[in-house]
Design a protein around this motif. Structure first.
Motif, PDB file in Angstrom:
ATOM      1  N   LYS A  45       0.812  -1.220   0.000  1.00 20.26           N
ATOM      2  CA  LYS A  45       0.000   0.000   0.000  1.00 20.26           C
ATOM      3  C   LYS A  45       0.845   1.270   0.000  1.00 20.26           C
ATOM      4  CE  LYS A  45      -3.939  -0.389   2.204  1.00 20.26           C
ATOM      5  NZ  LYS A  45      -4.909  -0.423   3.320  1.00 20.26           N
ATOM      6  N   ARG A  53      -6.196   5.832  -3.045  1.00 23.98           N
ATOM      7  CA  ARG A  53      -4.974   5.175  -3.507  1.00 23.98           C
ATOM      8  C   ARG A  53      -5.293   3.904  -4.263  1.00 23.98           C
ATOM      9  NH1 ARG A  53      -2.649   3.972   1.966  1.00 23.98           N
ATOM     10  NH2 ARG A  53      -4.887   3.715   2.264  1.00 23.98           N
ATOM     11  N   GLY A  54      -6.340   3.201  -3.804  1.00 19.35           N
ATOM     12  CA  GLY A  54      -6.743   1.952  -4.447  1.00 19.35           C
ATOM     13  C   GLY A  54      -7.009   2.168  -5.928  1.00 19.35           C
ATOM     14  N   SER A  94      -6.185  -9.405   4.277  1.00 24.76           N
ATOM     15  CA  SER A  94      -7.371  -9.931   4.962  1.00 24.76           C
ATOM     16  C   SER A  94      -8.359 -10.438   3.926  1.00 24.76           C
ATOM     17  CB  SER A  94      -8.050  -8.808   5.749  1.00 24.76           C
ATOM     18  OG  SER A  94      -7.144  -8.194   6.617  1.00 24.76           O
ATOM     19  N   GLU A  99     -17.492  -4.552   3.464  1.00 20.96           N
ATOM     20  CA  GLU A  99     -16.741  -3.329   3.740  1.00 20.96           C
ATOM     21  C   GLU A  99     -17.696  -2.263   4.283  1.00 20.96           C
ATOM     22  OE1 GLU A  99     -13.085  -2.649   1.039  1.00 20.96           O
ATOM     23  OE2 GLU A  99     -14.667  -3.172  -0.368  1.00 20.96           O
ATOM     24  N   ASN A 191     -12.058   3.327   6.695  1.00 19.36           N
ATOM     25  CA  ASN A 191     -12.765   3.032   5.450  1.00 19.36           C
ATOM     26  C   ASN A 191     -11.849   2.246   4.512  1.00 19.36           C
ATOM     27  OD1 ASN A 191     -14.741   2.996   3.509  1.00 19.36           O
ATOM     28  ND2 ASN A 191     -14.154   4.987   2.641  1.00 19.36           N
ATOM     29  N   ASP A 205      -8.086   0.345   6.842  1.00 18.48           N
ATOM     30  CA  ASP A 205      -7.471   1.608   6.436  1.00 18.48           C
ATOM     31  C   ASP A 205      -7.589   2.543   7.637  1.00 18.48           C
ATOM     32  OD1 ASP A 205      -6.306   3.634   4.974  1.00 18.48           O
ATOM     33  OD2 ASP A 205      -7.984   3.955   3.608  1.00 18.48           O
TER      34      ASP A 205
END
Ligand code: GDP
Ligand code: MN
Length: 381
Positions: A45, A53-54, A94, A99, A191, A205
């Motif tokens: 990451k 960023r994802g 994970s 989510e 999140n 996160d």
């Protein structure tokens, strides 16, 4: 002060919030060593002070050493929305069943803390707020009472999280609230907050903003200083010990006393100008502080005129005038300075400026005149 994800996770861990084991590293070799240590699959990451960023390709899963090498190589040095990646965080990946989104922040108009929780996490909360506002359960928390377990349980039910997540979510939210209050954060956001297939709730996160006014009671915050992203103007101001905040406009502002400087920003706005910054030289500023201030504001490429607004109390107008002269000798002024002096030793101050005429230094009798003059000069520039 904004924290990077890995710092936010350390902050969370100190309050017993479950996060994945991992490490922040700066090289591909260290990334691989860490990946081997925490065990595959891992997530690589990008650590930058910007969200999404994802989507930008800065968060990648690696199933083996080869993939870890590939992702670390690609992500280190990557540019994400103008931020270069110097650090990657490697953590054991994970499994995700669901989510969610959770945060605490201050609602200034309500004079209460605001908690937001949603079963629709992972995506940007602004998008959820716009497209499906009912999917966000909000609560206001009276700071003198705090978040009670009962209130928290009711909140989790209102957010309609999955039943398996109920207990874990309540537990994490109570801890997150404690971290937010006792840790002196302005924002504590998770999140995604995830539910794993095994029924565990876990922070994937971390977005944390610390309240710099509380710095004096947190010696350990020193460690976060190095990663702050300051623009050149802010760096220069910090080095010179000035109370400076960068803005986007064209009129450089220098004044004494936060209240006067804020009014100066308002007045500049009122006469059609845009402030380039906030700079409070404080009470009793010396000629040297004045000259430093002018130097910083003058270095701002956007600045087209400078408005120096001094109401002398402890600050003496003759010192200010000397500072202006010193600045004109020390730095090459690229925009004119409109000076409004009033208060203690104003006659002496004005006399100094009159005795040393300079095309770049323009005296104005009042605050409003000075603001108009500065805006007019900026428009002409
Ligand atoms: P952001 O895009 O900057 O908010 O970065 P996040 O840390 O939120 O990661 C973005 C997305 O990557 C998450 O919403 C997840 O879908 C995914 N992701 C992050 N960590 C993991 C992980 O450990 N396992 C899996 N399967 N996906 C992950
Ligand atoms: Mn995220």
């Amino acid at each position: 002060m904004d924290l990077m994800e890995y710092q936010g996770k350390q902050f969370f861990a100190a309050f017993d919030i479950p996060v994945s084991p991992g490490k922040a590293v700066e090289t591909v070799e260290d990334a691989i060593a860490t990946a081997n240590e925490v065990g595959y699959p891992v997530v690589v990451k990008a650590q930058v002070l910007v969200g999404g960023r994802g989507k930008a390709g800065g968060v990648k899963l690696a199933n083996n050493e080869e993939e870890a090498r590939e992702h670390a190589t690609n992500i280190l040095g990557m540019d994400i929305k103008g931020h270069t990646v110097h650090v990657v965080w490697i953590e054991h990946a994970s499994d995700i069943a669901k989510e969610y989104y959770a945060s605490f922040t201050l609602d200034r108009s309500a004079k209460k803390h605001l908690g937001m929780l949603s079963a629709e996490g992972g995506v940007e909360i602004e998008i959820v707020a716009e497209e499906n506002p009912d999917a966000i359960a909000k609560i206001h928390i009276d700071p003198s009472i705090g978040l009670t377990k009962e209130q928290c349980e009711e909140w989790v039910r209102a957010a309609k999280l999955d039943d398996e997540a109920f207990e874990g979510a309540v537990d994490i939210l109570l801890k997150l609230y404690r971290a937010y209050v006792e840790g002196d954060a302005d924002l504590a956001e998770i999140n995604p907050l995830i539910l794993t297939p095994e029924g565990k709730v876990h922070a994937l996160d971390a977005k944390v903003t610390l309240d710099e006014n509380a710095e004096f009671r947190h010696e350990d915050w020193e460690q976060y200083k190095g990663t702050q992203v300051l623009d050149d103007r802010e760096k220069m101001a910090r080095d010179k010990g000035l109370n400076y905040i960068g803005l986007d406009g064209e009129i450089g502002i220098i004044g004494n006393g936060a209240g006067l400087v804020m009014s100066t920003l308002d007045v500049v706005n009122q006469v059609g100008g845009t402030p380039a910054n906030f700079l409070d030289v404080g009470g009793g500023a010396s000629a040297d502080v004045l000259a430093n201030s002018i130097e910083v504001v003058n270095s701002d490429e956007k600045v087209k005129a400078i408005f120096l607004n001094i109401f002398g109390g402890i600050t003496k107008c003759d010192e200010v005038a000397k500072g202006v002269l010193e600045a004109t000798e020390r730095v090459q002024l690229k925009s004119p300075i409109v000076v409004r002096l009033d208060g203690t030793n104003v006659e002496e101050g004005r006399a100094i400026l009159e005795a040393n005429p300079n095309d770049m230094v323009i005296a104005a009798p009042t605050m409003i005149d000075a603001a108009k003059k500065a805006v007019e000069l900026a428009k002409k520039a």
